[in-house]
Every structure is written in structure tokens, then in C-alpha cells.
Design a protein around this motif. Sequence first.
Motif, PDB file in Angstrom:
ATOM      1  N   GLU A 127       0.806  -1.181   0.015  1.00  0.00           N
ATOM      2  CA  GLU A 127      -0.050  -0.107  -0.056  1.00  0.00           C
ATOM      3  C   GLU A 127       0.796   1.299   0.178  1.00  0.00           C
ATOM      4  OE1 GLU A 127      -4.007   0.620   2.437  1.00  0.00           O
ATOM      5  OE2 GLU A 127      -2.370   1.114   3.556  1.00  0.00           O
ATOM      6  N   ILE A 128       0.512   2.096  -0.848  1.00  0.00           N
ATOM      7  CA  ILE A 128       1.187   3.371  -0.969  1.00  0.00           C
ATOM      8  C   ILE A 128       0.184   4.461  -0.361  1.00  0.00           C
ATOM      9  CG2 ILE A 128       2.396   4.928  -2.209  1.00  0.00           C
ATOM     10  CD1 ILE A 128       2.718   2.702  -4.402  1.00  0.00           C
ATOM     11  N   ALA A 129       0.678   5.092   0.783  1.00  0.00           N
ATOM     12  CA  ALA A 129      -0.297   6.161   1.268  1.00  0.00           C
ATOM     13  C   ALA A 129       0.333   7.538   1.045  1.00  0.00           C
ATOM     14  CB  ALA A 129      -0.132   5.929   3.094  1.00  0.00           C
TER      15      ALA A 129
ATOM     16  N   ALA B 139      -7.129   3.383  -4.822  1.00  0.00           N
ATOM     17  CA  ALA B 139      -7.209   2.675  -6.147  1.00  0.00           C
ATOM     18  C   ALA B 139      -6.570   1.415  -5.867  1.00  0.00           C
ATOM     19  CB  ALA B 139      -6.371   3.717  -6.848  1.00  0.00           C
ATOM     20  N   MET B 140      -7.011   0.417  -6.375  1.00  0.00           N
ATOM     21  CA  MET B 140      -6.620  -0.656  -6.560  1.00  0.00           C
ATOM     22  C   MET B 140      -5.689  -1.025  -7.673  1.00  0.00           C
ATOM     23  SD  MET B 140      -8.144  -2.302  -3.967  1.00  0.00           S
ATOM     24  CE  MET B 140      -9.636  -2.582  -3.141  1.00  0.00           C
ATOM     25  N   ILE B 141      -4.419  -1.358  -7.447  1.00  0.00           N
ATOM     26  CA  ILE B 141      -3.410  -1.563  -8.560  1.00  0.00           C
ATOM     27  C   ILE B 141      -3.339  -2.903  -9.206  1.00  0.00           C
ATOM     28  CG2 ILE B 141      -0.891  -1.406  -8.967  1.00  0.00           C
ATOM     29  CD1 ILE B 141      -0.821   0.530  -6.256  1.00  0.00           C
ATOM     30  N   ASP B 142      -3.353  -2.790 -10.488  1.00  0.00           N
ATOM     31  CA  ASP B 142      -3.332  -4.060 -11.325  1.00  0.00           C
ATOM     32  C   ASP B 142      -1.931  -3.902 -12.081  1.00  0.00           C
ATOM     33  OD1 ASP B 142      -3.306  -6.104 -13.071  1.00  0.00           O
ATOM     34  OD2 ASP B 142      -5.225  -5.385 -13.936  1.00  0.00           O
ATOM     35  N   THR B 143      -1.099  -4.717 -11.676  1.00  0.00           N
ATOM     36  CA  THR B 143       0.306  -4.715 -12.246  1.00  0.00           C
ATOM     37  C   THR B 143       0.439  -5.643 -13.314  1.00  0.00           C
ATOM     38  OG1 THR B 143       1.018  -6.671 -10.755  1.00  0.00           O
ATOM     39  CG2 THR B 143       1.405  -4.239  -9.997  1.00  0.00           C
ATOM     40  N   GLY B 144      -0.627  -6.165 -13.777  1.00  0.00           N
ATOM     41  CA  GLY B 144      -0.660  -6.977 -15.019  1.00  0.00           C
ATOM     42  C   GLY B 144      -0.002  -8.367 -14.983  1.00  0.00           C
ATOM     43  N   GLY B 145      -0.433  -8.873 -13.726  1.00  0.00           N
ATOM     44  CA  GLY B 145      -0.314 -10.392 -13.578  1.00  0.00           C
ATOM     45  C   GLY B 145       0.788 -10.763 -12.670  1.00  0.00           C
ATOM     46  N   GLU B 146       2.103 -10.128 -12.772  1.00  0.00           N
ATOM     47  CA  GLU B 146       3.151 -10.529 -12.186  1.00  0.00           C
ATOM     48  C   GLU B 146       3.309  -9.753 -10.775  1.00  0.00           C
ATOM     49  OE1 GLU B 146       8.028 -10.796 -12.826  1.00  0.00           O
ATOM     50  OE2 GLU B 146       6.797 -10.877 -14.558  1.00  0.00           O
ATOM     51  N   GLY B 147       3.854 -10.439 -10.066  1.00  0.00           N
ATOM     52  CA  GLY B 147       4.019  -9.354  -8.561  1.00  0.00           C
ATOM     53  C   GLY B 147       2.853  -9.530  -7.744  1.00  0.00           C
ATOM     54  N   ILE B 148       2.775  -8.863  -6.525  1.00  0.00           N
ATOM     55  CA  ILE B 148       1.708  -8.843  -5.695  1.00  0.00           C
ATOM     56  C   ILE B 148       0.928  -7.833  -6.002  1.00  0.00           C
ATOM     57  CG2 ILE B 148       3.078  -9.994  -3.601  1.00  0.00           C
ATOM     58  CD1 ILE B 148       3.626  -7.510  -2.612  1.00  0.00           C
ATOM     59  N   PRO B 149      -0.372  -7.719  -5.486  1.00  0.00           N
ATOM     60  CA  PRO B 149      -1.248  -6.752  -5.714  1.00  0.00           C
ATOM     61  C   PRO B 149      -1.219  -5.457  -4.546  1.00  0.00           C
ATOM     62  CG  PRO B 149      -2.307  -8.690  -4.617  1.00  0.00           C
ATOM     63  CD  PRO B 149      -1.053  -9.040  -5.079  1.00  0.00           C
ATOM     64  N   GLY B 150      -1.782  -4.407  -5.016  1.00  0.00           N
ATOM     65  CA  GLY B 150      -1.639  -3.306  -4.050  1.00  0.00           C
ATOM     66  C   GLY B 150      -2.557  -2.329  -4.286  1.00  0.00           C
ATOM     67  N   GLY B 151      -2.230  -1.213  -3.496  1.00  0.00           N
ATOM     68  CA  GLY B 151      -3.157   0.175  -3.511  1.00  0.00           C
ATOM     69  C   GLY B 151      -2.592   1.271  -3.167  1.00  0.00           C
ATOM     70  N   ILE B 152      -3.307   2.391  -3.665  1.00  0.00           N
ATOM     71  CA  ILE B 152      -2.842   3.677  -3.380  1.00  0.00           C
ATOM     72  C   ILE B 152      -4.056   4.373  -2.738  1.00  0.00           C
ATOM     73  CG2 ILE B 152      -1.916   5.814  -4.431  1.00  0.00           C
ATOM     74  CD1 ILE B 152      -0.863   4.429  -6.514  1.00  0.00           C
TER      75      ILE B 152
END
Length: 116
Positions: free
Chosen positions: A9-11, A39-52
Amino acid sequence: MGQPVAWFEIAVKDGAKSRQFYADLFDWKLNYVEQMNYAMIDTGGEGIPGGIGTAGDGRTSGVLIYVVVDDINAALKKVGSLGGKTEVKPYEIPGTGHLAVFSDVEGNRMGLWQRV
């Protein structure tokens, strides 16, 4: 086997500006949820999910990672026994799990995630 990282998560202080920055920088697709100002982050399939999300009153800007645990209360008890401190008590994200935030012995903030 160690516990995996489940989420990051990026605050930020300026949500719109930061969302645009990260989307442009990394080609992330962002799904903005207005009622959460998140905002939910879609990194394109690789890596872990996240949000801002926006760092509200009393919250610090920065990056948090959330580590999966089987028992969030037991993990927080262990944090305390090792010299860390609970920053955000466990609370439920309906239908998905529980999260909490702690600070380590150096003051670094980390998150815990207990899946449903």
C-alpha cells in the motif's frame, strides 16, 4: 516456510497526482474506488497486488507491506514480545480478512493480513 507478502500500500497526501504518477511510471492499471478514496493496483499479472490511498489526518505517507499470518492476534502478541508496537488494532475487511499495522523496533511500519 516463511510468511508471504500479500499486499502493498502506498499512502499519499495528493491521491490524484500520485495515482497518475505511478500509473504513468509503471504502466499500472488503477481501479479507483471513489467512496474509499483508494485505487486498487493491477500490475499486469506478475508480482503482488496493492493499492494507493490518501494518508488522512494523523496517518503518515509512505509504503506498507502486508504479511500473511494465520492468527493476527497471536502475531501482534509476538510483535510486542519482540519489542515492537501495535499501531492499528485488527479490523475486518468484510468478506476478505483482517488487517493490523505494527511498528518494529526501529519504528518501521508493517502490516499483517489474516485471510478469511
